[in-house]
Design a protein around this motif. Structure first.
Motif, short mmCIF file in Angstrom:
data_model
loop_
_atom_site.label_atom_id
_atom_site.label_comp_id
_atom_site.label_asym_id
_atom_site.label_seq_id
_atom_site.Cartn_x
_atom_site.Cartn_y
_atom_site.Cartn_z
N ARG A 136 -91.78 15.45 112.60
CA ARG A 136 -92.09 14.38 111.64
C ARG A 136 -92.94 13.31 112.31
NH1 ARG A 136 -91.90 14.75 106.43
NH2 ARG A 136 -91.40 12.53 106.25
N LEU A 137 -92.60 12.94 113.55
CA LEU A 137 -93.41 11.97 114.28
C LEU A 137 -94.83 12.49 114.49
CD1 LEU A 137 -90.86 10.77 116.99
CD2 LEU A 137 -91.70 9.46 115.02
N LEU A 138 -94.91 13.77 114.82
CA LEU A 138 -96.23 14.36 115.07
C LEU A 138 -97.09 14.31 113.80
CD1 LEU A 138 -96.75 17.58 117.13
CD2 LEU A 138 -98.05 17.20 115.06
N ARG A 139 -96.48 14.64 112.67
CA ARG A 139 -97.24 14.63 111.41
C ARG A 139 -97.77 13.23 111.09
NH1 ARG A 139 -96.52 19.28 108.44
NH2 ARG A 139 -94.72 20.57 109.00
N VAL A 140 -97.02 12.21 111.45
CA VAL A 140 -97.41 10.84 111.14
C VAL A 140 -98.46 10.31 112.12
CG1 VAL A 140 -96.59 8.45 111.00
CG2 VAL A 140 -95.23 10.30 110.01
N PHE A 141 -98.30 10.61 113.42
CA PHE A 141 -99.08 9.90 114.43
C PHE A 141 -100.21 10.71 115.07
CE2 PHE A 141 -94.98 7.62 114.38
CZ PHE A 141 -95.46 6.35 114.08
N ALA A 142 -100.28 12.01 114.87
CA ALA A 142 -101.36 12.79 115.47
C ALA A 142 -102.64 12.64 114.66
CB ALA A 142 -100.97 14.26 115.56
N THR A 143 -103.76 12.44 115.35
CA THR A 143 -105.06 12.48 114.68
C THR A 143 -105.68 13.86 114.72
OG1 THR A 143 -106.23 11.82 116.70
CG2 THR A 143 -105.51 10.06 115.23
N ASP A 144 -105.26 14.68 115.71
CA ASP A 144 -105.76 16.04 115.87
C ASP A 144 -104.59 16.91 116.32
OD1 ASP A 144 -109.03 15.86 115.96
OD2 ASP A 144 -108.08 14.07 116.81
N ILE A 145 -104.50 18.11 115.74
CA ILE A 145 -103.46 19.06 116.11
C ILE A 145 -104.13 20.37 116.46
CG2 ILE A 145 -101.37 20.26 115.36
CD1 ILE A 145 -100.96 17.95 113.34
N LEU A 146 -104.01 20.77 117.72
CA LEU A 146 -104.73 21.94 118.23
C LEU A 146 -103.75 23.05 118.59
CD1 LEU A 146 -107.10 20.07 120.73
CD2 LEU A 146 -107.33 20.30 118.24
N GLY A 147 -104.23 24.28 118.52
CA GLY A 147 -103.45 25.44 118.97
C GLY A 147 -104.36 26.38 119.73
N VAL A 148 -103.81 27.04 120.75
CA VAL A 148 -104.63 27.95 121.55
C VAL A 148 -104.90 29.26 120.82
CG1 VAL A 148 -103.90 26.98 123.75
CG2 VAL A 148 -102.61 28.88 122.75
N SER A 149 -104.22 29.49 119.72
CA SER A 149 -104.43 30.68 118.91
C SER A 149 -103.92 30.38 117.51
CB SER A 149 -103.68 31.89 119.49
OG SER A 149 -102.28 31.67 119.45
N PRO A 150 -104.31 31.15 116.51
CA PRO A 150 -103.76 30.91 115.17
C PRO A 150 -102.24 30.97 115.14
CG PRO A 150 -105.67 32.36 115.04
CD PRO A 150 -105.36 32.19 116.51
N SER A 151 -101.65 31.89 115.89
CA SER A 151 -100.19 32.02 115.86
C SER A 151 -99.49 30.82 116.48
CB SER A 151 -99.77 33.30 116.59
OG SER A 151 -100.13 33.26 117.95
N SER A 152 -100.11 30.17 117.46
CA SER A 152 -99.45 29.02 118.07
C SER A 152 -99.31 27.88 117.07
CB SER A 152 -100.22 28.56 119.32
OG SER A 152 -101.48 28.03 118.97
N LEU A 153 -100.24 27.76 116.16
CA LEU A 153 -100.11 26.75 115.11
C LEU A 153 -99.15 27.22 114.01
CD1 LEU A 153 -103.82 25.59 114.77
CD2 LEU A 153 -101.90 24.19 115.52
N ALA A 154 -99.25 28.49 113.64
CA ALA A 154 -98.42 28.99 112.54
C ALA A 154 -96.94 29.02 112.91
CB ALA A 154 -98.89 30.39 112.15
N VAL A 155 -96.63 29.42 114.13
CA VAL A 155 -95.23 29.57 114.54
C VAL A 155 -94.67 28.28 115.11
CG1 VAL A 155 -93.64 30.85 116.02
CG2 VAL A 155 -95.57 32.03 114.97
N ALA A 156 -95.42 27.63 115.98
CA ALA A 156 -94.89 26.46 116.66
C ALA A 156 -95.04 25.18 115.86
CB ALA A 156 -95.58 26.29 118.02
N TYR A 157 -96.04 25.12 114.97
CA TYR A 157 -96.24 23.89 114.18
C TYR A 157 -95.88 24.09 112.72
CZ TYR A 157 -98.51 20.01 111.80
OH TYR A 157 -98.77 18.95 110.99
N ASP A 158 -96.71 24.83 111.98
CA ASP A 158 -96.48 24.96 110.53
C ASP A 158 -97.21 26.20 110.03
OD1 ASP A 158 -96.44 24.70 107.72
OD2 ASP A 158 -96.41 22.53 107.84
N PRO A 159 -96.54 27.09 109.31
CA PRO A 159 -97.22 28.27 108.76
C PRO A 159 -98.37 27.91 107.85
CG PRO A 159 -94.83 28.48 108.56
CD PRO A 159 -95.09 27.07 109.00
N ARG A 160 -98.36 26.70 107.30
CA ARG A 160 -99.43 26.26 106.38
C ARG A 160 -100.43 25.35 107.10
NH1 ARG A 160 -95.23 23.70 102.35
NH2 ARG A 160 -94.55 23.04 104.42
N TRP A 161 -100.63 25.58 108.37
CA TRP A 161 -101.50 24.70 109.15
C TRP A 161 -102.93 24.66 108.61
CZ3 TRP A 161 -105.81 26.53 111.73
CH2 TRP A 161 -105.89 27.91 111.94
#
Length: 395
Positions: free
Chosen positions: A135-160
């Motif tokens: 929740r903090l990340l969603r509010v305060f991040a200006t950029d959200i990066l992942g080293v692969s599509p799966s790193s964003l889908a699994v570790a952050y949000d499937p709807r990235w």
């Protein structure tokens, strides 16, 4: 030289790991482009770490800030002293806490960088922590990066894909570094015969790396008439190292399992391998797979999204099921060894230079993110600070 853009990069520890090595490889190019990168580490185990010299040579500092009750005050003090334009954090969902503190200090660019797929089981307490940090990340991040599509889908949000702040930024790999020869003849170092198969595995000692699978794989190769050695490269751990040694003793092959520890000549050792085995069950975009493939060394790896992503762009990866038996791994090792025999280093290098994993691509992307919010800011001198690195941590 003073940096036209000042970045504070936060990592767990500055050791010989994939995240840390990729960060270190970017530093010379970012410094040449006018970006000054400082590092903060969250570990109280190794101090600044063995890569601190690379940071200091390119205008940065390394500040250890252990995660204790004084952490927030120390981190805010570091932000006050450095006055960074960018805070770039490689700490999974805990990045949300650090980016909230950065927002409190008015840092304009706040980057969260996901490096792994983070698909491990969690109890209720850890799930609650993850939810709160995210929740903090969603509010305060200006950029959200992942080293692969799966790193964003699994570790952050499937709807990235629906979040405009999200993008895939691949780990850039410095092929020139990997081409540096080792002073050691690997076969001589481990006592291997000319016809022996040399299997190398690169990665830190941690449970998810499953290094203890190497001895049973050697035993299966032995049963097929293939005499093989396993060479494990990376920071050790007493408990994990002992598990590997017990596994080697259990199959009667203790003399053919070699734990070399961390090395600064990984590329030179990899280039002497017949095959690389990467049994890890948790990765984002595994350098332990990407590095040997870039050198033309056949690589066997577990069935993970990041491994498939590499395989889609470069040949040389043989994928086995994550829960495959040692015999299946041994079969795959034989296939990968054949690939190595048939592939020249020059051919592999040409492929890699044209691939999405070339380091110049990563540098261009980082510069675009860092400069987007600060291009109109006036030039500022580097603030006074501590020596290049200190083992005492932030006060």
């Amino acid at each position: 030289m003073t940096g036209e853009c000042r970045v504070l990069r936060v990592v767990g520890e500055l050791n010989f790991g994939g995240t840390e090595m990729r960060t270190a490889e970017l530093l010379p190019r970012l410094w040449a482009a006018g970006v000054q990168v400082h590092l903060a580490t969250l570990s109280d185990r190794i101090g600044p770490g063995p890569l601190a010299g690379v940071v200091s040579r390119h205008g940065g500092t390394v500040t250890p800030i252990p995660l204790d009750f004084r952490f927030a005050a120390r981190f805010l003090g570091l932000l006050r002293r450095l006055r960074p334009d960018v805070v770039h954090v490689d700490c999974a969902n805990f990045s949300g806490v650090l980016l909230a503190l950065a927002a409190l200090r008015g840092v304009p660019v706040r980057v969260a960088h996901f490096r792994g797929d983070d698909n491990q089981h969690r109890d209720l307490r850890r799930r609650v922590y993850r939810w709160a940090f995210r929740r903090l990340l969603r509010v305060f991040a200006t950029d959200i990066l992942g080293v692969s599509p799966s790193s964003l889908a699994v570790a952050y949000d499937p709807r990235w894909h629906d979040d405009p702040r999200c993008r895939v930024v691949l780990n850039g790999l410095d092929l020139d570094r990997l081409r540096h020869p080792s002073q050691d003849d690997l076969r001589e170092l481990i006592g291997a015969r000319p016809a022996d198969l040399v299997c190398v595995s690169v990665g830190r000692a941690s449970p998810e790396k499953r290094r203890w699978l190497l001895p049973p794989i050697l035993a299966e190769l032995q049963a097929r008439g293939v005499r093989a050695h396993a060479v494990l490269i990376g920071p050790g751990d007493d408990v994990d190292d002992e598990r590997v040694r017990r596994a080697a003793a259990a199959v009667g092959l203790a003399e053919r399992v070699h734990l070399l520890g961390p090395r600064d000549d990984v590329g030179g050792l990899l280039s002497q391998a017949n095959v690389v085995v990467h049994p890890s069950c948790l990765e984002g975009l595994p350098g332990g797979v990407l590095e040997p493939v870039a050198l033309g060394i056949g690589t066997v790896a577990a069935d993970l999204p990041g491994v498939h992503f590499i395989n889609e762009h470069l040949p040389g990866v043989t994928i086995v099921d994550t829960e495959a038996a040692p015999g299946q791994w041994a079969n795959a090792v034989c296939v990968a060894a054949t690939y190595t025999e048939q592939t020249s280093a020059s051919t592999a290098a040409e492929r890699f230079a044209r691939s999405v994993f070339a380091i110049d691509t990563a540098v261009t992307t980082h510069l675009a993110i860092y400069r987007r919010w600060v291009s109109s800011r006036p030039h500022r001198p580097v603030p006074p600070g501590p020596p290049a690195f200190s083992t005492r941590g932030e006060r």
